[in-house]
Design an enzyme around this catalytic site. Sequence first.
Site, PDB file in Angstrom:
ATOM      1  N   HIS A 140      24.334  15.394 -13.378  1.00  0.00           N
ATOM      2  CA  HIS A 140      24.983  16.477 -12.650  1.00  0.00           C
ATOM      3  C   HIS A 140      23.895  17.381 -12.082  1.00  0.00           C
ATOM      4  O   HIS A 140      22.702  17.214 -12.356  1.00  0.00           O
ATOM      5  CB  HIS A 140      25.951  17.252 -13.547  1.00  0.00           C
ATOM      6  CG  HIS A 140      27.319  16.646 -13.618  1.00  0.00           C
ATOM      7  ND1 HIS A 140      28.126  16.499 -12.514  1.00  0.00           N
ATOM      8  CD2 HIS A 140      28.036  16.147 -14.664  1.00  0.00           C
ATOM      9  CE1 HIS A 140      29.268  15.942 -12.864  1.00  0.00           C
ATOM     10  NE2 HIS A 140      29.244  15.711 -14.163  1.00  0.00           N
ATOM     11  N   ASN A 197      20.894  18.601 -14.040  1.00  0.00           N
ATOM     12  CA  ASN A 197      19.869  17.597 -14.317  1.00  0.00           C
ATOM     13  C   ASN A 197      18.965  17.384 -13.107  1.00  0.00           C
ATOM     14  O   ASN A 197      17.736  17.261 -13.243  1.00  0.00           O
ATOM     15  CB  ASN A 197      20.517  16.270 -14.704  1.00  0.00           C
ATOM     16  CG  ASN A 197      21.598  16.416 -15.743  1.00  0.00           C
ATOM     17  OD1 ASN A 197      22.729  16.017 -15.503  1.00  0.00           O
ATOM     18  ND2 ASN A 197      21.296  17.014 -16.888  1.00  0.00           N
ATOM     19  N   ASP A 220      23.690  21.000  -6.271  1.00  0.00           N
ATOM     20  CA  ASP A 220      24.875  20.364  -5.687  1.00  0.00           C
ATOM     21  C   ASP A 220      25.087  20.801  -4.239  1.00  0.00           C
ATOM     22  O   ASP A 220      25.088  19.985  -3.316  1.00  0.00           O
ATOM     23  CB  ASP A 220      26.118  20.758  -6.495  1.00  0.00           C
ATOM     24  CG  ASP A 220      26.579  19.663  -7.442  1.00  0.00           C
ATOM     25  OD1 ASP A 220      25.886  18.643  -7.555  1.00  0.00           O
ATOM     26  OD2 ASP A 220      27.629  19.838  -8.075  1.00  0.00           O
TER      27      ASP A 220
END
Length: 389
Positions: A137, A140, A166
């Site tokens: 995710h 990480n 993200d």
Amino acid sequence: MSTDSEKNGPLAGVKIIELAGIGPAPLCCTLLADMGADILRIDRNAPSGLGSPRTPKTDLLRRSRPSVSIDMKHPNGIAALKGLIDQADAIIDPFRPGVTERLGVGPEDCIARNPKLVYGRMTGWGQEGTLSQAAGHDLNYLALTGVLHAIGPKEIPVPPLNVVADMGGGAMFLAVGILAGVIEARQSGKGQVVDIAMTEGSAFLGTGVYGTLSAGDWKHERNANVLDGGAHFYRCYETSDGKFVSIASIEAKFYVILLDKLGLDPADLPAQMDRPTWPDMAKKFAALFAEKTRDQWCEIMEGTDICFAPVLNFDEAFEHPHAISRGSFVEVDGVKQPVSAPRFSRTPASIKSPPPAMGADTAVGLAAWGMSEGEIAALMEEKAVGWQG
């Protein structure tokens, strides 16, 4: 007479197939759909177990585009998907490397059918490399770049929500990559694969910090640098009502204003960039900011060149006068959310529709992309398309 782009946004006429994923790929597609791109989101036909379940209208990363459910393990479902891809300028693949190849819709297969296709592949680690097949995710991915190590108090690194790796390192680089690929394909007549790794996008966002490190001006210790809260003039302070304000008076001319508003005489203080004195200066500033409420400090500092802003929670952000004056947030179907960004003077972006339920637009979405009523009915009858969850 107005053009389609003037009515729908600057990307009107750009056709994109979105293979449904979570996080950065949906945000990218929301951005592009708000700008007018014709995006068809291909959802699974049953619950995936990915992400955090929520009611459709609050799943804001799905707004502005229809949802079509296709069973990608059904041969006729894959055949239908290939027909859609044949019409697209781009496709967005959010799966681990090799998944779409096994489904028969990998880059080689799709570009052979549609030579101008831009094939955007969004993963955390990239298409190759020792970690390319590992789950992960945003936290990480950010951890591997050095950026996460620099964020938080001295004791422990702190997750900066999922907006860095993200949404910044992933979604924004996917959007730029897709658009750059489409522009180039329209010139060359040839498509290509765009490999977006959130690790590399996140690292690129930190390019300036890497330069600072190379110059010898960065310490591998949190709260010890100008931009990580180590500097007393670039950090947040608690106010008397338990709220916070942010100060970012990096430039000397702004720092002078800050000292004046705090009632401090520069002649009595160490030089702004005297690092050894920063901890003591931070304590001095903290004591001063603790004497007044956040609103009182806003009356004193907001709108000046101190580089100041109150630290707001999400509900407060909706109601700040600046946000209201610009219309920065809007309510759609009872859900408050950010408006489309950026702003275009002639071809404005806009929220086209609320987020649909999974597969809610299967029939109308397929029809809009040229499939006949008979073809849609047959696919639904054999459950190759349509929500089955």
